[in-house]
Design a protein around this motif. Sequence first.
Motif, PDB file in Angstrom:
ATOM      1  N   ILE A 107       0.833  -1.204   0.000  1.00  0.00           N
ATOM      2  CA  ILE A 107       0.000   0.000   0.000  1.00  0.00           C
ATOM      3  C   ILE A 107       0.867   1.253   0.000  1.00  0.00           C
ATOM      4  CG2 ILE A 107      -1.688   1.316   1.337  1.00  0.00           C
ATOM      5  CD1 ILE A 107      -2.878  -1.303   2.280  1.00  0.00           C
ATOM      6  N   VAL A 108       1.955   1.229   0.768  1.00  0.00           N
ATOM      7  CA  VAL A 108       2.862   2.380   0.823  1.00  0.00           C
ATOM      8  C   VAL A 108       3.458   2.664  -0.552  1.00  0.00           C
ATOM      9  CG1 VAL A 108       5.051   3.227   1.747  1.00  0.00           C
ATOM     10  CG2 VAL A 108       3.419   2.091   3.265  1.00  0.00           C
ATOM     11  N   HIS A 109       3.876   1.606  -1.250  1.00  0.00           N
ATOM     12  CA  HIS A 109       4.499   1.779  -2.567  1.00  0.00           C
ATOM     13  C   HIS A 109       3.494   2.175  -3.643  1.00  0.00           C
ATOM     14  CE1 HIS A 109       8.535   0.613  -1.519  1.00  0.00           C
ATOM     15  NE2 HIS A 109       8.125  -0.520  -0.962  1.00  0.00           N
TER      16      HIS A 109
ATOM     17  N   HIS B 210       0.405   3.675  -3.098  1.00  0.00           N
ATOM     18  CA  HIS B 210      -0.434   4.845  -2.801  1.00  0.00           C
ATOM     19  C   HIS B 210       0.289   5.845  -1.889  1.00  0.00           C
ATOM     20  CE1 HIS B 210      -3.313   1.677  -3.924  1.00  0.00           C
ATOM     21  NE2 HIS B 210      -4.081   2.652  -4.370  1.00  0.00           N
ATOM     22  N   PRO B 211       1.498   6.269  -2.254  1.00  0.00           N
ATOM     23  CA  PRO B 211       2.239   7.189  -1.376  1.00  0.00           C
ATOM     24  C   PRO B 211       1.558   8.545  -1.211  1.00  0.00           C
ATOM     25  CG  PRO B 211       3.316   7.007  -3.508  1.00  0.00           C
ATOM     26  CD  PRO B 211       2.260   5.954  -3.481  1.00  0.00           C
ATOM     27  N   LEU B 212       0.979   9.078  -2.295  1.00  0.00           N
ATOM     28  CA  LEU B 212       0.326  10.384  -2.211  1.00  0.00           C
ATOM     29  C   LEU B 212      -0.912  10.320  -1.320  1.00  0.00           C
ATOM     30  CD1 LEU B 212       0.609  11.639  -5.910  1.00  0.00           C
ATOM     31  CD2 LEU B 212       1.982  12.304  -3.930  1.00  0.00           C
ATOM     32  N   LEU B 213      -1.642   9.232  -1.445  1.00  0.00           N
ATOM     33  CA  LEU B 213      -2.837   9.054  -0.618  1.00  0.00           C
ATOM     34  C   LEU B 213      -2.471   9.035   0.857  1.00  0.00           C
ATOM     35  CD1 LEU B 213      -5.836   8.299  -0.145  1.00  0.00           C
ATOM     36  CD2 LEU B 213      -5.174   5.907  -0.485  1.00  0.00           C
ATOM     37  N   LEU B 214      -1.459   8.251   1.199  1.00  0.00           N
ATOM     38  CA  LEU B 214      -1.050   8.141   2.598  1.00  0.00           C
ATOM     39  C   LEU B 214      -0.492   9.459   3.124  1.00  0.00           C
ATOM     40  CD1 LEU B 214       0.659   4.628   2.539  1.00  0.00           C
ATOM     41  CD2 LEU B 214      -1.608   5.212   3.402  1.00  0.00           C
ATOM     42  N   GLY B 215       0.198  10.184   2.253  1.00  0.00           N
ATOM     43  CA  GLY B 215       0.772  11.451   2.676  1.00  0.00           C
ATOM     44  C   GLY B 215      -0.258  12.537   2.908  1.00  0.00           C
ATOM     45  N   SER B 216      -1.430  12.369   2.332  1.00  0.00           N
ATOM     46  CA  SER B 216      -2.469  13.395   2.458  1.00  0.00           C
ATOM     47  C   SER B 216      -3.504  13.065   3.522  1.00  0.00           C
ATOM     48  CB  SER B 216      -3.182  13.573   1.111  1.00  0.00           C
ATOM     49  OG  SER B 216      -3.854  12.374   0.738  1.00  0.00           O
ATOM     50  N   CYS B 217      -3.375  11.900   4.172  1.00  0.00           N
ATOM     51  CA  CYS B 217      -4.377  11.465   5.152  1.00  0.00           C
ATOM     52  C   CYS B 217      -3.883  11.657   6.584  1.00  0.00           C
ATOM     53  CB  CYS B 217      -4.709   9.982   4.954  1.00  0.00           C
ATOM     54  SG  CYS B 217      -5.561   9.611   3.418  1.00  0.00           S
ATOM     55  N   SER B 218      -4.733  12.226   7.405  1.00  0.00           N
ATOM     56  CA  SER B 218      -4.492  12.268   8.852  1.00  0.00           C
ATOM     57  C   SER B 218      -5.565  11.399   9.488  1.00  0.00           C
ATOM     58  CB  SER B 218      -4.575  13.703   9.383  1.00  0.00           C
ATOM     59  OG  SER B 218      -3.553  14.502   8.825  1.00  0.00           O
TER      60      SER B 218
END
Length: 231
Positions: free
Chosen positions: A9-11, A13-21
């Motif tokens: 998931i990290v590899h 969807h990096p942008l998704l994870l970076g934009s979620c709190s």
Amino acid sequence: MKATEIGKIVHSHPLLLGSCSLKKTSSLLCTLHVGKKRLSQYIQENPQVLKNWGWDRKIESFPDSGDEVRSKAERTKFLPDIGFVENSSKMKAALKACRGNGEELQERFDCIVKAGSDRKDVCELIQSCPQNPNQTTDVIEMKIDCLVNELGYPISSLLTATRYLSHKMERVKLRVRMFNWLKDHGIAAPGLSLSTLISCSDSYFIKTYVHRHPAGPQVWHDLKNEIESNC
């Protein structure tokens, strides 16, 4: 979720994870009315759903799956067998707090009994803290072994420290070993209950006990690093 599954998931969807709190895991599990296994599977199948679980978002619970309906029915049968009154507020709260099906809960219950507890005492223990049988039998056995053989408390201590089994072992070991160090240096009086030791916040424990000795903060720091490195 396994490390490899998280890595995918990290590899991807990096942008998704970076934009979620995201909300805390415990909060998500409670709000969604779902177990860790189903939540993990759902995230792997629908990673984009993470953006709907931000701390500022309103979250609706998952619809019950067939497995969860059966599991709830089994829990509904198990809980009255150990003393919960059907349809009572405590029973309803326990149904939400307990994880696992009836067979799993019974195995965990039996595990505590086989470790040396009386059946009546285990019933009271789970009534006091329904989260206690949420862990696997291996984890329960490990925690009881630590309580008795490493920390030196009798198994009867579970009746007063009712949340012991639900606490992380790192927390328990750190508190007990720090307090024992203070006792050895004549700073803390013996007799403080295990429940008191492990239930207060870190900030309270440090302020009330650790800072009683000038070397306390350093000992606390060293013990914490040692325990975390061995876990």
